[in-house]
Motif scaffolding. Structure first.
Motif, PDB file in Angstrom:
ATOM      1  N   PHE A 221      21.508  11.790  23.116  1.00 38.23           N
ATOM      2  CA  PHE A 221      21.390  13.120  22.509  1.00 38.23           C
ATOM      3  C   PHE A 221      22.758  13.601  22.041  1.00 38.23           C
ATOM      4  O   PHE A 221      22.886  14.206  20.979  1.00 38.23           O
ATOM      5  CB  PHE A 221      20.791  14.122  23.507  1.00 38.23           C
ATOM      6  N   ALA A 222      23.777  13.328  22.873  1.00 39.09           N
ATOM      7  CA  ALA A 222      25.139  13.747  22.491  1.00 39.09           C
ATOM      8  C   ALA A 222      25.545  13.033  21.207  1.00 39.09           C
ATOM      9  O   ALA A 222      26.140  13.642  20.302  1.00 39.09           O
ATOM     10  CB  ALA A 222      26.106  13.421  23.623  1.00 39.09           C
ATOM     11  N   GLU A 223      25.181  11.757  21.109  1.00 43.85           N
ATOM     12  CA  GLU A 223      25.501  11.015  19.881  1.00 43.85           C
ATOM     13  C   GLU A 223      24.812  11.655  18.681  1.00 43.85           C
ATOM     14  O   GLU A 223      25.431  11.889  17.637  1.00 43.85           O
ATOM     15  CB  GLU A 223      25.046   9.558  20.005  1.00 43.85           C
ATOM     16  N   ALA A 224      23.524  11.992  18.866  1.00 45.84           N
ATOM     17  CA  ALA A 224      22.758  12.544  17.741  1.00 45.84           C
ATOM     18  C   ALA A 224      23.257  13.935  17.367  1.00 45.84           C
ATOM     19  O   ALA A 224      23.462  14.245  16.194  1.00 45.84           O
ATOM     20  CB  ALA A 224      21.280  12.583  18.109  1.00 45.84           C
ATOM     21  N   ALA A 225      23.471  14.779  18.387  1.00 51.09           N
ATOM     22  CA  ALA A 225      23.766  16.181  18.096  1.00 51.09           C
ATOM     23  C   ALA A 225      25.204  16.378  17.636  1.00 51.09           C
ATOM     24  O   ALA A 225      25.471  17.198  16.755  1.00 51.09           O
ATOM     25  CB  ALA A 225      23.482  17.026  19.338  1.00 51.09           C
ATOM     26  N   PHE A 226      26.132  15.647  18.259  1.00 56.37           N
ATOM     27  CA  PHE A 226      27.545  15.913  17.959  1.00 56.37           C
ATOM     28  C   PHE A 226      28.201  14.779  17.187  1.00 56.37           C
ATOM     29  O   PHE A 226      29.418  14.726  17.071  1.00 56.37           O
ATOM     30  CB  PHE A 226      28.320  16.172  19.261  1.00 56.37           C
ATOM     31  N   ASP A 227      27.352  13.847  16.726  1.00 53.81           N
ATOM     32  CA  ASP A 227      27.865  12.756  15.905  1.00 53.81           C
ATOM     33  C   ASP A 227      28.941  11.961  16.654  1.00 53.81           C
ATOM     34  O   ASP A 227      29.956  11.575  16.080  1.00 53.81           O
ATOM     35  CB  ASP A 227      28.422  13.351  14.594  1.00 53.81           C
TER      36      ASP A 227
ATOM     37  N   LEU B  24      18.885   0.574  14.081  1.00 55.00           N
ATOM     38  CA  LEU B  24      17.927   1.242  14.974  1.00 55.00           C
ATOM     39  C   LEU B  24      18.596   1.798  16.232  1.00 55.00           C
ATOM     40  O   LEU B  24      17.961   2.513  17.000  1.00 55.00           O
ATOM     41  CB  LEU B  24      16.845   0.243  15.412  1.00 55.00           C
ATOM     42  N   ARG B  25      19.850   1.435  16.459  1.00 64.42           N
ATOM     43  CA  ARG B  25      20.481   1.786  17.742  1.00 64.42           C
ATOM     44  C   ARG B  25      20.367   3.264  18.126  1.00 64.42           C
ATOM     45  O   ARG B  25      19.974   3.576  19.239  1.00 64.42           O
ATOM     46  CB  ARG B  25      21.948   1.375  17.731  1.00 64.42           C
ATOM     47  N   PRO B  26      20.681   4.206  17.199  1.00 64.46           N
ATOM     48  CA  PRO B  26      20.634   5.618  17.616  1.00 64.46           C
ATOM     49  C   PRO B  26      19.218   6.081  18.008  1.00 64.46           C
ATOM     50  O   PRO B  26      19.068   7.137  18.622  1.00 64.46           O
ATOM     51  CB  PRO B  26      21.116   6.375  16.377  1.00 64.46           C
ATOM     52  N   LEU B  27      18.196   5.272  17.655  1.00 74.42           N
ATOM     53  CA  LEU B  27      16.822   5.692  17.981  1.00 74.42           C
ATOM     54  C   LEU B  27      16.564   5.700  19.483  1.00 74.42           C
ATOM     55  O   LEU B  27      15.540   6.197  19.945  1.00 74.42           O
ATOM     56  CB  LEU B  27      15.808   4.769  17.308  1.00 74.42           C
ATOM     57  N   GLY B  28      17.528   5.201  20.251  1.00 74.78           N
ATOM     58  CA  GLY B  28      17.440   5.322  21.707  1.00 74.78           C
ATOM     59  C   GLY B  28      17.227   6.774  22.111  1.00 74.78           C
ATOM     60  O   GLY B  28      16.650   7.061  23.157  1.00 74.78           O
ATOM     61  N   ALA B  29      17.677   7.700  21.261  1.00 77.85           N
ATOM     62  CA  ALA B  29      17.507   9.122  21.563  1.00 77.85           C
ATOM     63  C   ALA B  29      16.027   9.504  21.653  1.00 77.85           C
ATOM     64  O   ALA B  29      15.687  10.533  22.246  1.00 77.85           O
ATOM     65  CB  ALA B  29      18.186   9.957  20.489  1.00 77.85           C
ATOM     66  N   GLY B  30      15.146   8.702  21.069  1.00 76.89           N
ATOM     67  CA  GLY B  30      13.707   8.968  21.206  1.00 76.89           C
ATOM     68  C   GLY B  30      13.075   8.025  22.203  1.00 76.89           C
ATOM     69  O   GLY B  30      12.126   8.383  22.912  1.00 76.89           O
ATOM     70  N   VAL B  31      13.599   6.802  22.275  1.00 76.17           N
ATOM     71  CA  VAL B  31      12.978   5.778  23.115  1.00 76.17           C
ATOM     72  C   VAL B  31      13.245   6.037  24.600  1.00 76.17           C
ATOM     73  O   VAL B  31      12.351   5.960  25.439  1.00 76.17           O
ATOM     74  CB  VAL B  31      13.501   4.376  22.712  1.00 76.17           C
ATOM     75  N   LEU B  32      14.505   6.357  24.928  1.00 77.60           N
ATOM     76  CA  LEU B  32      14.857   6.518  26.343  1.00 77.60           C
ATOM     77  C   LEU B  32      14.150   7.698  27.003  1.00 77.60           C
ATOM     78  O   LEU B  32      13.650   7.561  28.119  1.00 77.60           O
ATOM     79  CB  LEU B  32      16.376   6.591  26.508  1.00 77.60           C
ATOM     80  N   PRO B  33      14.040   8.868  26.324  1.00 77.07           N
ATOM     81  CA  PRO B  33      13.270   9.942  26.965  1.00 77.07           C
ATOM     82  C   PRO B  33      11.807   9.532  27.186  1.00 77.07           C
ATOM     83  O   PRO B  33      11.215   9.891  28.196  1.00 77.07           O
ATOM     84  CB  PRO B  33      13.350  11.108  25.981  1.00 77.07           C
ATOM     85  N   ALA B  34      11.247   8.765  26.229  1.00 82.57           N
ATOM     86  CA  ALA B  34       9.849   8.327  26.403  1.00 82.57           C
ATOM     87  C   ALA B  34       9.747   7.435  27.643  1.00 82.57           C
ATOM     88  O   ALA B  34       8.827   7.587  28.460  1.00 82.57           O
ATOM     89  CB  ALA B  34       9.372   7.590  25.157  1.00 82.57           C
TER      90      ALA B  34
ATOM     91  N   VAL C  41      20.399   9.382  32.231  1.00 81.74           N
ATOM     92  CA  VAL C  41      21.789   9.525  31.770  1.00 81.74           C
ATOM     93  C   VAL C  41      21.902   9.025  30.327  1.00 81.74           C
ATOM     94  O   VAL C  41      22.542   9.659  29.470  1.00 81.74           O
ATOM     95  CB  VAL C  41      22.745   8.752  32.716  1.00 81.74           C
ATOM     96  N   ALA C  42      21.251   7.883  30.049  1.00 80.44           N
ATOM     97  CA  ALA C  42      21.307   7.326  28.690  1.00 80.44           C
ATOM     98  C   ALA C  42      20.715   8.320  27.695  1.00 80.44           C
ATOM     99  O   ALA C  42      21.241   8.487  26.583  1.00 80.44           O
ATOM    100  CB  ALA C  42      20.553   6.008  28.638  1.00 80.44           C
ATOM    101  N   THR C  43      19.641   9.011  28.083  1.00 80.57           N
ATOM    102  CA  THR C  43      19.023  10.005  27.196  1.00 80.57           C
ATOM    103  C   THR C  43      20.055  11.069  26.815  1.00 80.57           C
ATOM    104  O   THR C  43      20.212  11.411  25.633  1.00 80.57           O
ATOM    105  CB  THR C  43      17.816  10.671  27.903  1.00 80.57           C
ATOM    106  N   ILE C  44      20.777  11.556  27.825  1.00 82.52           N
ATOM    107  CA  ILE C  44      21.774  12.609  27.550  1.00 82.52           C
ATOM    108  C   ILE C  44      22.848  12.074  26.591  1.00 82.52           C
ATOM    109  O   ILE C  44      23.235  12.741  25.628  1.00 82.52           O
ATOM    110  CB  ILE C  44      22.412  13.085  28.879  1.00 82.52           C
ATOM    111  N   LEU C  45      23.291  10.847  26.860  1.00 80.76           N
ATOM    112  CA  LEU C  45      24.343  10.276  26.006  1.00 80.76           C
ATOM    113  C   LEU C  45      23.841  10.078  24.569  1.00 80.76           C
ATOM    114  O   LEU C  45      24.549  10.366  23.602  1.00 80.76           O
ATOM    115  CB  LEU C  45      24.820   8.955  26.600  1.00 80.76           C
TER     116      LEU C  45
END
Ligand code: HEM
Lengths: 272, 415
Positions: A21-27, A90-100, A15-19
């Protein structure tokens, strides 16, 4: 209970990954905040799953693929959160860390039923340093690589990923995490060789994984020198950071699966 | 001379040597003949000394070049780091120009710098400026330490049956010996006796494994008793004794005059162990033990059948009964187990440890991003030259963002 806790953690990471991604893609700032909350909540059942397994088998997470990968995922998310305390950028980098982390959990799950007694050589304090720093090294390298990937995306499309740090900062973070990886890998190698001497009377045996780890450490030295001695930075350095990620994957995950080494036990998929 | 010096301290040589070592080690890790239980190396590999790649002349040459290159670079670096640590920033710094309304001093403080001293110099993680230097000194110590350690290293394997004692410097007591060029010719003069051996001791929380109790006697010193297992050995007079994995069955025989000998037989199949031994009159006799279950079955071997075979006779042996040991009457006293052990002497380790410690200290310091800034002017008119170990572009961009204006120009390296 253990299974439930594990799945609760995996679900939180998904779920965190999706959230994120939403932050990254839709600002969307709010999506990022919720992503962090859900990911942090995931750490609680994850910790419980690891602790319950520990209590059940009587040893830490070192002797089956499930235990090792699950603990690696836990430390990856934890290291990410600790890093964001020092560098909130570094917070938005969760978009790479959480999927990993989620992928590691997915790989771990099919060996959940494997439970082994550990060999007597695990009766050593060096074990904690050796294995602990191997996991931290993996986590630091993944975060460096995430910085590098975001750098490459931002360098190509400057308008994109506005919630991420500026490219110069990403370049700096990647460098910083690579230096931390270099340190952690060094501690891992040193602790491993002292542990080998304590148990076997030899510091070094040129076992495939020992040798790969040493080659990896020197390769990290080479990569860092490109920056220091040749002034490489930006995209070229970002690509080299991905090379460092490749070395990490080979050292920690590939060698043990494809060659017979004294380390095979840590990725076993069957009860031994 | 100066050309050689220039070559040694050139970044290109450093990178080439480092890259070559990484590549060599990376490839060697995958040589199939180096892996556990592997066959011997093919002939072409042996001809290139690749059967033992990490003592091959090529590898030693690469390490020597790396050592010299590291030494030259570190030497070169010493004065430069000392200058930076004493606040001389002109060595490769960036210029942050003054801007009305933007306070450079508080900007630098927000970036982790301390307050400028009387000459306008301020630092960020000042000690960490030495990180790279300490790391490389550590690498030099490490390489030198490993060289010394390898030179003096002495190690070998031996076997003992329960109740048996052995002088390590006796002929043929030690096998698989590895000894550096500077190590003593003979193995250490220790007598080691095996008081008890359990091949399958189940220690709480761990899989069953070997454990032994040894009596160790050094010339001129009282005996010491020590328990060892594969987790940790025991040290006596600079020699450390370790439990090894190999184990097997042994026949304890009594010879005329009450002399006791332990004959260690080795597994040829899971349920058959065989060994050939010379009798006191020099005739070879083969002893075999057949077991009902595998020798390494933790539940025990089950019934054992012992037989002997020489050029002239075959016999089935029973414990307590006399038999012909190649022309000498002997008695089978007991059937017991032998365990494998190794010893190791490593006098050069303090150099290796100091190297390790310095490498890790240097690498730890390196993770702190250090910097030196020389601030000139006051208030909104302040400008600064800033040296950073890393993150110059990020700092410049941050100043630009904060102040809206930066003139960034790399100062020329003065050395
Ligand atoms: C023996 C193998 C070596 C290893 C493992 C190694 C490793 C490292 C590492 C990790 C850094 C830090 C890089 C950074 O801050 O990002 C560094 C810095 C540096 N290395 Fe090496 N290095 C080695 C040999 C050499 C050699 C042969 C040279 C000669 C040119 C050299 C010159 C430097 C310089 C000038 C720096 C910058 C030091 C500073 O900031 O004070 N290194 N090295």
């Amino acid at each position: 209970m253990q299974t439930f806790a594990f799945w609760a953690a995996a679900t939180c990471y998904a779920v965190a990954t999706i959230l994120y991604f939403a932050e990254a893609a839709f600002d969307r700032r709010k999506a990022g905040t919720w992503g962090r909350i859900v990911a942090a909540l995931g750490l609680l059942p994850h910790f419980a799953a690891l602790a319950l397994r520990w209590a059940e088998v009587g040893h830490g997470p070192f002797s089956s693929r499930y235990e090792v990968l699950s603990a690696n995922a836990f430390l990856l998310v934890l290291v990410y959160f600790v890093s964001t305390l020092f560098a909130p950028g570094l917070r938005p980098l969760g978009a790479g860390v959480l999927p990993a982390a989620f992928l590691l959990m997915g790989w771990a799950v099919d060996t959940m039923g494997v439970k082994n007694e550990v060999p007597i050589i695990f009766k050593s304090y060096w074990l904690w340093l050796h294995i602990g720093f191997a996991k931290l090294y993996g986590a630091a390298t993944v975060i460096a690589a995430v910085c590098a990937v975001v750098y490459l995306v931002k360098a190509r499309r400057p308008g994109r990923l506005a919630r991420f740090p500026i490219p110069e900062k990403l370049d700096l973070y990647a460098h910083q995490f690579l230096l931390v990886s270099f340190l952690f890998l060094g501690v891992m190698i040193v602790a491993g060789s002292l542990w080998a001497h304590q148990s076997w009377g030899r510091y070094w045996a040129w076992d495939p994984i020992e040798t790969t780890a040493l080659a990896n450490w020197v390769a990290l030295g080479v990569i860092l020198h490109f920056r220091i001695l040749h002034g490489w930075s930006r995209s070229r350095m970002a690509w080299l950071t991905l090379v460092a990620l490749g070395w990490m994957v080979v050292t920690i995950y590939v060698v043990v699966l494809v060659t017979p080494t004294i380390h095979n036990f840590y990725m076993v998929g069957e009860a031994g | 001379m100066s050309r050689l010096w220039r070559l040694l301290r050139s970044p290109r040589l450093a990178l080439t040597a480092l890259g070559a070592v990484a590549l060599y080690c990376g490839l060697a890790a995958w040589y199939p003949w180096l892996q556990t239980g592997a066959q011997t190396a093919p002939r072409w590999a042996a001809a290139l000394h690749l059967d033992r790649p990490f003592s091959s002349p090529l590898f030693l040459l690469l390490i020597a070049v790396l050592f010299l290159s590291t030494a030259a670079c570190t030497w070169d670096r010493t004065l430069r780091v000392a200058a930076l640590a004493s606040g001389r920033v002109h060595l490769g710094g960036i210029q942050l120009a003054s801007r009305p309304g933007a306070d450079l001093r508080s900007f630098l403080r927000s970036q982790g710098f301390g307050s400028p001293n009387a000459s306008g110099v301020c630092f960020r993680s000042r000690l960490a400026l030495w990180g790279g230097w300490v790391l490389h000194i550590g690498l030099l110590c490490l390489m030198a330490g490993v060289f010394v350690q390898q030179g003096f290293h002495d190690g070998g394997a031996f076997e003992l049956a329960e109740g048996e004692a052995l002088r390590l410097d006796a002929p043929r007591a030690v096998f698989d010996r590895e000894r550096g060029a500077l190590a003593a010719t003979l193995p250490p003069s220790l007598e080691v006796g095996l008081l008890a051996f359990d091949p399958f001791l189940h220690q709480r929380g761990y899989a069953p494994d070997r454990a032994s109790r040894l009596r160790i006697t050094r010339a001129g010193a009282p005996s010491v008793e020590a328990s060892i297992d594969r987790a940790a050995g025991a040290e006596v007079g600079g020699v450390t004794l370790f439990q090894a994995i190999p184990a097997g069955l042994a026949l304890v025989v009594e010879l005329p005059g009450g002399e006791i000998r332990a004959l260690h037989v080795h597994e040829t199949t899971h349920t058959r162990s065989v060994g050939s031994f010379d009798s006191p009159v020099g005739r070879a006799v083969i002893f075999a033990i057949d077991s009902e279950r595998p020798v390494d079955d933790p539940a025990g071997t089950g019934v054992l059948a012992v037989s002997s075979e020489s050029a002239v006779a075959r016999a089935v042996l029973t414990p307590g009964a006399m038999f012909d040991f190649g022309g000498t009457p002997a008695r089978l006293v007991a059937i017991t187990r032998w365990g494998g052990f190794t010893y190791s002497i490593d006098p050069g380790m303090s150099a290796v440890f100091s190297g390790f410690a310095l490498v890790l200290l240097g690498a730890t310091l390196l993770t702190f991003p250090a910097g030196v800034a020389q601030v000139s002017g006051a208030g909104a008119g302040s400008a600064a030259t800033v040296f950073l170990t890393r993150g110059r572009e990020a700092l410049a961009a941050e100043w630009q963002r904060t102040s809206g204006q930066v003139s960034e120009s790399e100062a020329k390296e003065s050395s």
